[in-house]
Each structure stands twice: as C-alpha cells, then as structure tokens.
Design a protein around this motif. Structure first.
Motif: not given
Ligand SMILES: [Zn+2]
Lengths: 351, 351
Positions: B69-73, B93-105, B107-116
């Motif tokens: 609960g310490a962070h939110l993506a 992060s204004k990447t201009g990329n479509w990010s439709a999924a975020v998933r914590w692995g 507490n220390d890291k999170v995967a973010v879909a970013s475009g392709r």
C-alpha cells in the motif's frame, strides 16, 4: 449480429423498431492534400456545440477546443479464421473502448485515416466487435478526392498483389467529396466523375471547393443502416454500359421474382467465402419466397449484416436488387448465379 | 444444477467519486478507485474516507496499489504515473504511449504497458528496464516465477522477458489479438483472452528445454460469442473465470487441466463488466453486468458443465464498472455514476 457463415443473418429486431441511440462514427478517408483536414476543421467549427471526438492517424492541424483529439497508429489484426480479408483495427478497438468508458458522452466520433490506410479493417471493426457495435454506429465512409490529381492516383500502377489505395478508398465510400473542382475544367470533371462511377456506382458524389460540402450530406446519413440500403434507388442498376478499363467495378442486379432461401444461402455463402477478398462491399434488398417482409443486407468483404425489412406492399411486385463493388467481378456469372436462386415459378415480370 | 443458498451481505460503507470508474484495486487497507478522466481516489477500506487523490492527465486505463500500500501505479492513454504514500507525491511520465496495464511484482517494482513495450519501474517510478517492442500495443502484463519473469500480451501471442534481456526469453505464439492475460498461481498455466472470441492456454511445465521453447501442447477454448477481455485465476490456480459471453465460464485447471472438459457456466448477466475471485480460494466469485446486476457465486460447485445460479444478487440503478476484494470479507464495487459501495461478507461462509 454479424456473421461470417453461410446462413443469412437475421437480427432479432426489425428495421425501425427502436430509436438508435448509438453514437454515430464517420470515417474520413482520402489522400494527403485532398482536403481532409479542411473538411475536418469545417465539421468541428460548423458542428459547434456538439461534443466531437476525433481519432486521427496523421498529425493534422485540428485545433478546436471542444474536440477531444486522439492519435492512432494503424494496427491491423487478422482474425484466427485464416481469412486474409477478415481484419480489424486493434488501435480503434482499444481507443473507442476507452472513449465509451468515459462519463462524458460524445455526440459524434470522426475517424480520420491516412491516405494509405485500408478502409476495410475500419469498417469491419464495427461488424466484428460486439462491444463497439453495441454502443457505436458506423454512419458512413466519406472519401475526399482531389479532382485535379485523382486520375493520376487511380492510374498509378501497383506491384502485383498490392491494391491501389485510391481505388480502394473510392470503392469503399458511401459519400465521395469531389474537392477542388475549381481547379479543373468541365471536361476533366466529367471524366473524373465517370471514373469514380465506374468503380463505385452506389456512392453519392458531392462536388466541392475548399471542402465546402453541405454537412448534412455527409454526417448522420445512416449509410450503414439496413433500412437505408438502396433507398435512393440508384439509376445504375438498369445501366448496361460500363467502362471496362478498371479491375474494381460495381455490378448491380435487378430481378423480379422470389428467392429460394436455401439456394440463396448456398450461392451467397459460397460467393462470399470464395470471393470475399475481392468483394469489397455488397448491399441488397431481396424477396424471399413466402416472406411478408423484405430481406435487407449489406456486407464488407465476407462479413454480412442482414435483417427483415419493411413489409411488401399489396400488389407490389417482388423484386430483388443487389449491388456488389469489388475487384475482377464477372457480371454475367453473378447475374446467372443469382438468377438460379429464383424459385422455379417466377412471379410475373412486368414488361 | 446447484441450489442457491443466500449469502448474508451487509453494507460496510458507501461513498462517491466524481467520475466513471474504470478500475478498482485494494491492498493493505487501501482501495484505489480510478476514474476514466484521470483522477484516482484512494480510500480507507475501513471507513471509505478519501485518504488521497492522484491525477494522471488525459485519463486512466489501469490502476494498481503495491501489496504494502506504499505506492500506486496508474496507466492511461498518454502515459503512466507512480504515487508515493509517504510523501504524497506523484511522478507523471507523459510518454505519449498507451498504458492499459500496470502490475506490481512485489513491493519494489511495477510493470507498465507503454505502447508496444513493457517498462519495469522501481517503486519511486524510476525505469529499471524495458522490453523490446511487441508487434502491437501491449494489452496486458503479468509476473511469474516469483516476480522474476514478466509476461506481456500483444498481437500474435504472449512474450516472456527477464531483466537481463530486452528480447523475449520465451514466446508463446498464437495468431490474433490477445487482450488479457492470466497466469495460474501454481505457475503451470498461461492463459490469454483473444479478440477472436477464444481463450488460448499454454502449459508452462515441464520446464522449458534448453532452447527456451516451451514443452507441451497448447489449447484453445473456442465457441464464445464475444471477445475475451476479462479472465482471472483464483488463488489456488485451479479455477479460471472469464467473460466472452453473457454466461461467465469457469474452467477446472486442477489435475491435467481443462482439456476435454466442459466449464461451469454462471448465468446472471447480459454483458459481463467485471469479475473477481474472493481471496483465499474458497471458490467465491463476484461479478457484475451491464444490466445492473451484482452477483456472488459459489462458482466451483456442481459438476463440470453445470449451469450455476448466483448465491447472492443485487440489482443496482447503474451497472458496476469495476470491483475488487479488499480481503476475503469486503467487496468494493464502483458503478457508472461513481458510487463506491463496500459490502461485508461473513468471514466464515456457509458451505
Ligand atoms: Zn474474410
């Protein structure tokens, strides 16, 4: 419902039963320089007060505060049925899906495609994705054509197996805005219109200068609604003279009589399965044997959408009208194939 | 056919947010309710009080709290963001990329879909590594092998990556547009939901051969009327629930898996808008539909092929657009109008 199979699809609701509250989507196609951006800005300015979302493929000069502008990069996905004509636009599915989850309701969505974009996957997205089809309505494909340059684009020879994009965009269109008519003489204009007609006999051609077209002629025209199919009773169906210098043409069939549903299913199913790649669009109003109502259908490649339409009038001759727009269409073969679906005892043909 | 025994469900609290929620996620006594327009409200699960609000300009598509609960993506149409509870700061992060999924692995890291691509970020938002581009926009991401391996879905399959390589270490190919990813907590199965209305299933065991090619066949569940956009394993990894039809299907992945079996089907909805397994693996599933029904199921009862009835239903004015369990006894739902409702279930459910 849409289908990819041989049986005639039949919707549960009949034409005109319920008010269609789905948001209309207009697809704008045309080459760079044809005036798409000018037309888009005109739509955004003249439709002032409407909430419009624009999905654009190329960075245009759209600068209207009221509009939400989203960029899309064409992502064409094949479906797993192994058919190369059954493709959808993945980018549109996700962008439209996200738009529909917003609380803000849009009055209209405009999808602007690049000059090189294929129109089929855009249209098929509305046939093949139920989530989109339930909330959005493909209103019309509007193609902008530069009167001064279109002939050169149409004449461009492409490598084997590569479709001429200008031909495709005209073939798929419901409305063709013939722009920049002030830049050509009457003779050229007449030739351009004849060339367009030879490819697509169904679309309305709207001459324009600086993309100044009457917006009600291109917006909310319900070109993909089954109850509007062939409502304009196009003249070409009785024409016999056609130019044969293009591989993409329109073939119209107009026959009186009633159809044997089984034979029609077999013929149409086989035709769309085997020739679906070459048949870009199809529309028809048919008289099924014993049916009190017309059967109305339209399709993009092998995807067909159909339902029972209005009642046949008392004493109204049972008449079948259909149109195919596509590549390498054999008029005689189509005529013969369709005629063979008529019941053995045709209704009296009026002279 | 199982008989429905009613579950006792009490309201714990209710609150409202000013947007249409697209995602609800709960961890460590917090629940994040993300609105489509770009605001995410973080609530206390005990009281429903708003603890913080986080904004991602341009809209939100996905939200997930870290397990502690310490962070939110957050992911959205134009980029992503991470929020820190300790400092109440947001890194956008204004990447201009479509990010439709975020998933914590963890507490220390999170995967973010970013475009392709998929990006792996540290909890503070700093990028640790990124995958190479997939053939299309990444639709979903998930962790496996104790959060050391990242799986992504995109066009034509699932790709697995590890930190040392931007290129996939394993690829699971299947033609078509994959929309959603579920990995069994047992690590034995990778499942994807497909645009072509199927679920595709790969076995991950036995271990990949030296060449990295997975051993063992793959499996496709066809016959759904709609695309599969939601699928989820329960905590045991024995049960997979999915949409794709008015009836939710529940496949049995125990033993040799679902091959040759029939799923249980859960009938309460016209279109499924959300589903989530109750934590702890007792076979309780919560689901919501576009028609406005919220349903709780004993989803693993009966035999294979059984059609189950809900153990509890509630009819709502507005459809629930997202829901999540905040522990085994608290279900948080958010409806189209932004009403957030927490329902308390008895800790010990009658069997
Ligand atoms: Zn096809």
């Amino acid at each position: 419902m849409t289908t990819d199979t041989t049986d005639l699809p039949e919707n549960e609701t009949e034409v005109g039963d319920a008010l269609d509250t789905r948001v209309p989507v207009t697809v704008l196609t045309g080459f760079l320089g044809s005036g798409k951006t000018t037309l888009l800005n005109r739509i955004l300015t003249e439709q002032h007060g409407l909430r419009i979302a624009v999905i654009e493929n190329e960075f245009g000069e759209v600068g209207i505060d009221d509009a939400l502008v989203l960029d899309a990069e064409e992502e064409i996905f094949e479906m797993n049925n192994g058919c190369i004509c059954c493709t959808v636009r993945g980018d549109l599915i996700r962008i439209l899906g996200a738009l529909m989850r917003r609380r803000e309701r849009f009055d209209r969505i405009v999808i602007e495609t690049t000059g090189l974009a294929e129109p089929a996957p855009v249209a098929q997205t509305f046939f093949m994705d139920d989530e989109i089809a339930s909330q959005l309505r493909l209103d019309a494909i509007v193609t902008l054509v530069d009167a001064a340059h279109i002939r050169a684009h149409l004449d461009e020879v492409k490598p084997e197996g590569v479709e001429n994009e200008a031909v495709e965009q005209i073939a798929f269109a419901d409305r063709i805005v013939l722009n920049k008519t002030d830049l050509v003489d009457h003779q050229t204009l007449a030739e351009v219109v004849a060339r367009i007609r030879a490819v697509n006999a169904l679309a309305d051609i709207l001459p324009a200068q600086q993309a100044a077209v009457d917006l009600p002629r291109i917006l909310d025209v319900h070109a993909f609604d089954l109850d509007r199919v062939l409502e304009t009773d196009p003249q070409f169906l009785t024409e016999t003279e056609h130019q044969h210098d293009t591989t993409v043409t329109s073939v119209g069939i107009d026959l009186e009589g009633e159809l044997d549903e089984d034979r029609l299913n077999t013929w149409l199913g086989t035709l769309l399965r085997e020739r679906g790649t070459d048949i870009f669009r199809s529309k028809g109003i048919l008289a099924l044997e014993g049916a009190e109502r017309q059967y109305v259908f339209q399709g993009v490649h092998m995807l067909l959408d159909g339902e029972m339409g209005r009642q046949w009038g008392i004493g109204e001759p049972r008449r079948n009208r259909l149109v195919f727009i596509g590549r390498n269409l054999d008029r005689d073969e189509l005529n013969a194939g369709f005629a063979a679906c008529l019941t053995a005892t045709p209704a009296a043909v009026t002279a | 056919m199982s008989t429905a025994t009613t579950l006792d469900v009490d309201t714990a609290w209710e609150t409202a947010v000013e947007d249409a929620p697209v995602a609800v996620h709960s961890a460590a006594g917090l629940v994040a309710v993300a609105g489509a327009d770009g605001t995410c409200w973080i609530l206390d699960t005990t009281t429903g009080d708003i603890v913080a609000t986080v904004t991602l300009p341009g809209g939100i598509l996905a939200a997930q709290l870290s397990p502690d609960g310490a962070h939110l993506a957050l992911g959205g149409p134009f980029g992503h963001a991470t929020w820190s509870r300790a400092t109440n700061t947001t890194l956008i992060s204004k990447t201009g990329n479509w990010s439709a999924a975020v998933r914590w692995g963890g507490n220390d890291k999170v995967a973010v879909a970013s475009g392709r691509r998929a990006l792996v970020l540290a909890a503070d938002g700093e990028q640790l590594w990124a995958t190479d581009p997939a053939p299309s926009t990444v639709t979903d991401v998930a962790w496996l092998r104790e959060n050391r391996r990242l799986a992504t879905t995109a066009y034509n399959g699932v790709r697995c990556y590890e930190r040392h390589s931007a290129r996939p270490v394993t690829e699971y190919g299947y033609l078509g547009s994959h929309l959603a990813l579920a990995i069994a907590p047992t690590g034995r199965w990778i499942c994807s939901g497909n645009q072509d209305a199927s679920i595709h299933i790969w076995r991950t065991l036995p271990q990949p051969s030296a060449g990295g090619t997975p051993i063992g066949g793959d499996l496709t569940m066809h016959g759904y009327p709609d695309k599969i956009a939601r699928l989820a394993f329960d905590d045991t990894g024995y049960w997979l629930a999915s949409d794709g039809a008015p009836d939710i299907t529940v496949w049995d992945f125990s033993g040799k898996g679902p091959e040759g079996t029939r799923p249980r089907t859960l009938r309460a909805h016209e279109t499924v808008t959300a589903l989530a397994w109750r934590p702890g693996g007792a076979g309780i599933l919560a689901s919501a539909g576009a028609e406005g029904t919220l349903a709780l199921w004993r989803a693993t009862r009966g035999r294979a092929g059984a059609r189950l009835r809900p153990a509890h239903t509630r009819e709502l004015d507005q459809p629930v657009t997202a829901l999540a369990w905040a522990g085994p006894d608290l279900l948080v739902t958010a409806d189209w109008e932004g009403r957030v409702h927490a329902s308390r279930l008895p800790a010990a459910l009658p069997r």
